[in-house]
Enzyme design. Sequence first.
Site, PDB file in Angstrom:
ATOM      1  NE  ARG A  36      74.794 -20.751  24.706  1.00  0.00           N
ATOM      2  CZ  ARG A  36      74.241 -21.130  23.573  1.00  0.00           C
ATOM      3  NH1 ARG A  36      74.039 -20.231  22.620  1.00  0.00           N
ATOM      4  NH2 ARG A  36      73.892 -22.383  23.375  1.00  0.00           N
ATOM      5  CE  LYS A 197      59.291 -37.906  17.593  1.00  0.00           C
ATOM      6  NZ  LYS A 197      59.089 -37.170  16.327  1.00  0.00           N
ATOM      7  N   GLY A 354      70.052 -29.864  26.277  1.00  0.00           N
ATOM      8  CA  GLY A 354      69.092 -28.879  26.796  1.00  0.00           C
ATOM      9  C   GLY A 354      68.167 -29.388  27.878  1.00  0.00           C
ATOM     10  N   GLY A 377      74.276 -29.315  20.729  1.00  0.00           N
ATOM     11  CA  GLY A 377      74.598 -30.148  19.580  1.00  0.00           C
ATOM     12  C   GLY A 377      76.031 -30.660  19.582  1.00  0.00           C
TER      13      GLY A 377
END
Length: 398
Positions: A36, A197, A354, A377
């Site tokens: 990063r 999921k 991720g 996110g």
Amino acid sequence: MAWKTLDDIDLKGKVVLTRVDINVPVEDGRVTDATRIEKIVPTVKDILARGGKPVLLAHFGRPKGKVVPEMSLKITLPALEAALGRTVRFAEDCIGAPAKKAVAALGEGEVLLLENTRFQPGEEKNDPGMAAALAALGDVYVNDAFSAAHRAHASTEAIAHLLPAAAGRLMEAELKALERALGKPERPVVAVVGGAKVSTKLDLLTNLVEKVDYLVIGGGMANTFLLSKGIEVGKSLAERDMAGTAGEIFRKSLDVGCEIVLPDDAVVAREFKAGAESQVVRADACPDDAMILDAGPEAVKRIVGVFEVCKTLIWNGPLGAFEIEPFDTATNAAAAKAAELTRAGKLVSVAGGGDTVAALNKAGVANDFSYISTAGGAFLEWMEGKELPGVAALDQGA
């Protein structure tokens, strides 16, 4: 979007408040992965080259508005200096007297890092007072932290309304890649969505089914979709209570002309461990005592065939349990084909999330995709069609 870039603002002699994401992993007092930090280098160096004075704003960890010494950004200084090839000054606070003094002392060609913005209770509350205190330190605001753009915080949203605002190079690249993939893509478009999921990616699936021509479902999610078609999946990971919802997404896909691609065959095993004995079966023939752990060879052929007729690919999530061999085979094969088509100039490929980044790195093809987002996110929320406060604020910059 009407956001500005570094090319649109005069930076010479200006103090440039630059929001970055250097929330890096640390162990035994040192940074263990500087990825990063390395990604912000082009923006910082460009600001310097244009005569600006970069003052870095960043968060680190979750101190919840209190000073937590072990979450001080001071720990990132050696890695920052190594990446930038120069000394980086440090201020003991991000607002108030320590910050003002450090900014005033900043010389041409120097870089300043302010202390963790989340040490201030006003940061996560998007407090106007904190935003004003930050804005008082500089002349221009640059947001280079797309990964934090889904949070409406003082250093990502409120401040952008108080100063001339622009996207940094990393933010610019991310926004352009996502616009190319979802905003105004070259068609046909295929999205690969995998993972455990359906419930965690419901917004994503609902948005994508209206935006893409093909929707490839993989991982445990595919099992839930198979259940919605009345196909039993043995002991496989599946959300039986979400089968009805998966059926609704199927029906919606028919209305909007999106083809949902489920595995025709699957790799099954009785135990989930490396080298477990496995077999390939039809997707509708999973033994009662087995679990589906990967898409089968026929499924891969079909997915690859879809890639070959498409111009744009968006990828989020693996096709199987890629962490363990041999259940990484489908993900690796599909990723290799996507990489090949991208190298040949036949496919624009954008991937993020991720597990996705890890899977593509494991397959050895991450560098061959058009763009890999590490934003997590924020990337997911963009794909879900949600407005990102940090991006929207750049549109309205002073």
